[in-house]
Enzyme design. Sequence first.
Site, PDB file in Angstrom:
ATOM      1  N   ARG A   1      -0.396   6.060   7.116  1.00  9.49           N
ATOM      2  CA  ARG A   1       0.272   4.817   7.487  1.00  9.49           C
ATOM      3  C   ARG A   1      -0.797   3.770   7.800  1.00  9.49           C
ATOM      4  O   ARG A   1      -1.822   4.084   8.415  1.00  9.49           O
ATOM      5  CB  ARG A   1       1.158   5.013   8.736  1.00  9.49           C
ATOM      6  CG  ARG A   1       2.456   5.784   8.485  1.00  9.49           C
ATOM      7  CD  ARG A   1       3.448   5.008   7.640  1.00  9.49           C
ATOM      8  NE  ARG A   1       4.716   5.707   7.479  1.00  9.49           N
ATOM      9  CZ  ARG A   1       4.990   6.540   6.465  1.00  9.49           C
ATOM     10  NH1 ARG A   1       4.093   6.757   5.523  1.00  9.49           N
ATOM     11  NH2 ARG A   1       6.170   7.108   6.385  1.00  9.49           N
TER      12      ARG A   1
ATOM     13  N   GLU B   1       3.099  -4.144   4.893  1.00 10.17           N
ATOM     14  CA  GLU B   1       3.440  -3.785   3.514  1.00 10.17           C
ATOM     15  C   GLU B   1       4.678  -4.584   3.144  1.00 10.17           C
ATOM     16  O   GLU B   1       5.637  -4.582   3.919  1.00 10.17           O
ATOM     17  CB  GLU B   1       3.730  -2.293   3.400  1.00 10.17           C
ATOM     18  CG  GLU B   1       2.487  -1.456   3.594  1.00 10.17           C
ATOM     19  CD  GLU B   1       2.731   0.041   3.464  1.00 10.17           C
ATOM     20  OE1 GLU B   1       3.836   0.437   3.050  1.00 10.17           O
ATOM     21  OE2 GLU B   1       1.822   0.807   3.781  1.00 10.17           O
TER      22      GLU B   1
ATOM     23  N   HIS C   1       1.492   1.753  -1.698  1.00  7.37           N
ATOM     24  CA  HIS C   1       2.256   2.833  -1.056  1.00  7.37           C
ATOM     25  C   HIS C   1       3.042   3.651  -2.091  1.00  7.37           C
ATOM     26  O   HIS C   1       4.274   3.670  -2.088  1.00  7.37           O
ATOM     27  CB  HIS C   1       3.201   2.291   0.033  1.00  7.37           C
ATOM     28  CG  HIS C   1       3.562   3.343   1.046  1.00  7.37           C
ATOM     29  ND1 HIS C   1       3.831   3.073   2.360  1.00  7.37           N
ATOM     30  CD2 HIS C   1       3.701   4.698   0.920  1.00  7.37           C
ATOM     31  CE1 HIS C   1       4.127   4.191   3.006  1.00  7.37           C
ATOM     32  NE2 HIS C   1       4.062   5.198   2.142  1.00  7.37           N
TER      33      HIS C   1
HETATM   34  C1  DGY Z   1       6.428   9.395   3.487  1.00  8.57           C
HETATM   35  O1  DGY Z   1       7.267  10.181   3.059  1.00  8.57           O
HETATM   36  O2  DGY Z   1       6.237   9.224   4.686  1.00  8.57           O
HETATM   37  C2  DGY Z   1       5.626   8.667   2.481  1.00  8.57           C
HETATM   38  O3  DGY Z   1       4.837   7.699   3.038  1.00  8.57           O
HETATM   39  C3  DGY Z   1       6.537   8.109   1.418  1.00  8.57           C
HETATM   40  O4  DGY Z   1       5.758   7.871   0.301  1.00  8.57           O
END
Ligand code: DGY
Length: 329
Positions: free
Chosen positions: A239, A268, A287
């Site tokens: 993240r 994002e 992402h």
């Molecule tokens: C998640 O599942 O947390 C991922 O970031 C999605 O791509």
Amino acid sequence: MAPLAARPRVFVTRALPGSAPAELLGAAADVDTWEGEEPPPPASLLERSAGCDGLLTMLTDRVDGALLDACPTVRVVANMAVGYDNVDVAAATERGVLVTNTPGVLTETTADLAFALLLASARRIAEGEAAVRAGAWGPWQPSWLLGREVAGATLGIVGPGRIGAAVARRGQGFGMRVLYSGRRDAPEFPGMRVPLDVLLETSDFVSVHVPLSEDTATMFNDEAFRRMKRTATFINTSRGGVVDQPALARALHEGTIAAAALDVTTPEPLPPDAPLLSAPNLLVTPHVGSATGATRERMAALAVEGLLAGLGSERPQHLVNPAAWERRR
Ligand code: DGY
């Protein structure tokens, strides 16, 4: 899965990938699906969630106490992601709302992307490709576009969960020495556990696989980047919030570290004029860690399973707040 006693109402915040998950959900529930490709704005999320029994959300949807209070009939929030930092889990637990996520099914796909970023950054793939298209590909030169070696390098994995372990296995396959740091010992992890400081000081590639929480927010700050080798590459597929982004930009501009490759940022989407994008030796993807058709369909199926289990009488397999099971709405 046991059939539900009555047809619950659910709001799904984006069209689900593949046809099977939506069909399974539609067979058991009255489904309202957000029609836009962009996430529903907060007011629309609230409006469409009102009167629903369950929500199937994406990582872009903020689910907090205010939303749950405004929608007191919501009993389950199934988040189609392994990360669930978009959901205020404490607020959900207090209100007896079950929260589920989708671990496991995206592990290898996300690890592939992390390793693709590692390789692409090390071997300057994006720069090479841009040079070809810009007509800057001259005769072969012994010292043009020199990258960094992967085989024999040290890979430091921060966060030895499923995805971290899958990246570690890829590193071993490429002849890397693998270190990891985490709060607990992970005996099965394919690498050696070291304190975080040691990992930062000795790794050639640092790959981050921790969830975003109060403990991990901006853990990659000026001090962390200063500890890293000047030749190191920083890779983040977890993240954006785990990184102090201005500190990363400084580290790249000042040569504190050599390069960074990110699949996640703050915010994002990252606007094209974001200060970070002016930093040198930076590769950013939008992402897409879990973005293959098969993986996204598995994530949708798991989210639907979690939602239907929670709306029925079964304890969902991937319940992130077991305490809420005791005090279900
Ligand atoms: C998640 O599942 O947390 C991922 O970031 C999605 O791509």
